[in-house]
Design a protein around this motif. Sequence first.
Motif, PDB file in Angstrom:
ATOM      1  N   LEU A  69      -4.631   3.075   4.398  1.00 56.97           N
ATOM      2  CA  LEU A  69      -4.339   1.678   4.680  1.00 56.97           C
ATOM      3  C   LEU A  69      -2.996   1.444   5.069  1.00 56.97           C
ATOM      4  O   LEU A  69      -2.760   0.502   5.867  1.00 56.97           O
ATOM      5  CB  LEU A  69      -4.342   0.706   3.174  1.00 56.97           C
ATOM      6  CG  LEU A  69      -5.885   0.620   2.363  1.00 56.97           C
ATOM      7  CD1 LEU A  69      -5.516  -0.075   1.205  1.00 56.97           C
ATOM      8  CD2 LEU A  69      -6.876   0.040   3.400  1.00 56.97           C
ATOM      9  N   THR A  70      -1.975   2.094   4.676  1.00 57.12           N
ATOM     10  CA  THR A  70      -0.546   1.900   5.051  1.00 57.12           C
ATOM     11  C   THR A  70      -0.411   2.198   6.857  1.00 57.12           C
ATOM     12  O   THR A  70       0.065   1.501   7.516  1.00 57.12           O
ATOM     13  CB  THR A  70       0.511   2.810   4.318  1.00 57.12           C
ATOM     14  OG1 THR A  70       0.334   2.734   3.020  1.00 57.12           O
ATOM     15  CG2 THR A  70       1.789   2.661   4.976  1.00 57.12           C
ATOM     16  N   HIS A 117     -10.956  -2.404   4.831  1.00 55.06           N
ATOM     17  CA  HIS A 117      -9.876  -2.583   3.834  1.00 55.06           C
ATOM     18  C   HIS A 117     -10.563  -3.469   2.717  1.00 55.06           C
ATOM     19  O   HIS A 117     -10.310  -3.111   1.741  1.00 55.06           O
ATOM     20  CB  HIS A 117      -8.453  -3.124   4.388  1.00 55.06           C
ATOM     21  CG  HIS A 117      -7.827  -2.470   5.412  1.00 55.06           C
ATOM     22  ND1 HIS A 117      -6.817  -2.979   6.092  1.00 55.06           N
ATOM     23  CD2 HIS A 117      -8.236  -1.345   6.055  1.00 55.06           C
ATOM     24  CE1 HIS A 117      -6.358  -2.237   6.972  1.00 55.06           C
ATOM     25  NE2 HIS A 117      -7.046  -0.985   6.947  1.00 55.06           N
ATOM     26  N   TYR A 120       0.819  -1.186  -0.088  1.00 61.27           N
ATOM     27  CA  TYR A 120       0.093   0.046  -0.040  1.00 61.27           C
ATOM     28  C   TYR A 120       0.997   1.392   0.057  1.00 61.27           C
ATOM     29  O   TYR A 120       0.595   2.390  -0.664  1.00 61.27           O
ATOM     30  CB  TYR A 120      -0.811   0.154   1.407  1.00 61.27           C
ATOM     31  CG  TYR A 120      -1.690  -1.270   1.271  1.00 61.27           C
ATOM     32  CD1 TYR A 120      -2.096  -2.013   0.296  1.00 61.27           C
ATOM     33  CD2 TYR A 120      -2.351  -1.902   2.516  1.00 61.27           C
ATOM     34  CE1 TYR A 120      -3.068  -2.919   0.204  1.00 61.27           C
ATOM     35  CE2 TYR A 120      -3.045  -2.662   2.532  1.00 61.27           C
ATOM     36  CZ  TYR A 120      -3.632  -3.189   1.283  1.00 61.27           C
ATOM     37  OH  TYR A 120      -4.302  -4.483   1.310  1.00 61.27           O
ATOM     38  N   MET A 178      -4.607   4.778  -0.061  1.00 61.18           N
ATOM     39  CA  MET A 178      -3.366   3.909   0.368  1.00 61.18           C
ATOM     40  C   MET A 178      -2.876   4.502   1.338  1.00 61.18           C
ATOM     41  O   MET A 178      -2.066   3.957   2.310  1.00 61.18           O
ATOM     42  CB  MET A 178      -2.417   3.959  -0.956  1.00 61.18           C
ATOM     43  CG  MET A 178      -3.109   3.341  -1.993  1.00 61.18           C
ATOM     44  SD  MET A 178      -3.491   1.283  -1.621  1.00 61.18           S
ATOM     45  CE  MET A 178      -4.649   0.914  -3.084  1.00 61.18           C
TER      46      MET A 178
END
Length: 354
Positions: A121-122, A209, A102, A118
């Motif tokens: 998500l990271t 996610h 990600y 992203m």
Amino acid sequence: MSTADTITSRDDVMQKAKANTLISPRFYKTDYAAMDQLDMNPVRAEWDAMLAEYEGDNNHDHFQRTEEFAKEVKQLPPELHQEFLDFLISSITSEYSGCVLYNEIRKNVTNPDIKALMTYLTRDESRHAGFINQSLKDYNLAVDLPNLKSSKAYTYFKPKYIFYATYLSEKIGYARYITIYRQLERHPDKRFHPIFRWFERWCNDEFRHGESFALMMRAQPHLLRGANVLWIRFFLLAVYATMYVRDHTRPMLHEAMGLHSDEYDYDVFRITNTITKQVFPLTLDIDNPAFRAGLARLFKISQAVERAKAQGGVIGFVKRAAWSVAGLATFARLYLLPTMPNELPAQMRMQPAW
Ligand SMILES: [Fe+2]
Ligand SMILES: [Fe+2]
């Protein structure tokens, strides 16, 4: 535990995390330019609502150790201890695999929708990996994450495969964590480590996610029909089979929770089958006796491959090759079993209701 040597040092941990076997979690690269081209307008309202949920960050205070945590960590019987370490290492590796992928996508795109997603998500996956790593540190072990990032082999997947594989691994991750959490909620005496108490709020991250990748696929409906259905079928089976084989190498872990590996896996498959109906036009028939027998056979074959590997020499090599062919044939037969068609719902978003 039958597929790994004993884990006693940080080197053993790294060796385990770096391993690229058929069942170990992998690291991925993809086509970032293609990711940059994605258009989320077809699902705009749902997409914006989802980004707002990430922005709200309802788990920002969750991944912190409390004082009681360390007190609850106790000495486990040696075999269970080893299986639990194996569980922690493979969990960190797969959490961190998401984090690395990600983050690379985030760095390589300018498309604001993809970049924003992203980034969130990271953030989440890095919290998850770091939190599990603290539990390894209680045993004076750890995965050296920067080292893993630079030294583990990467597999290239084109975006289409990233969508199928990542969607599934997020949703099955949710199903795994919630199944363990609910079991230990019913049987608190079997909660042999405090980390399991964190799984409920944790798995809601994984659920969300998965929702993101579901939306990305619904925005590109061609990914969900025609010949691509064969790929969906392939990824469903590959993910289910990998999980089944990996979990069956850790029978003590599930027994300690009052579960049998088989029972646990089929509970997880059932939840995942229900969730994936939001986006996949088919589900695998997990109750077909031939499906169950095929997975059991895959596990037996993987055990035989491990024994042949340990035996070594020419005979070991020949045995390993023969068992590998048997494994492929079993996988092919499983792939050809009838599946159950599914009509995609108009309203795609789901709530984590398990
Ligand atoms: Fe995660
Ligand atoms: Fe995740």
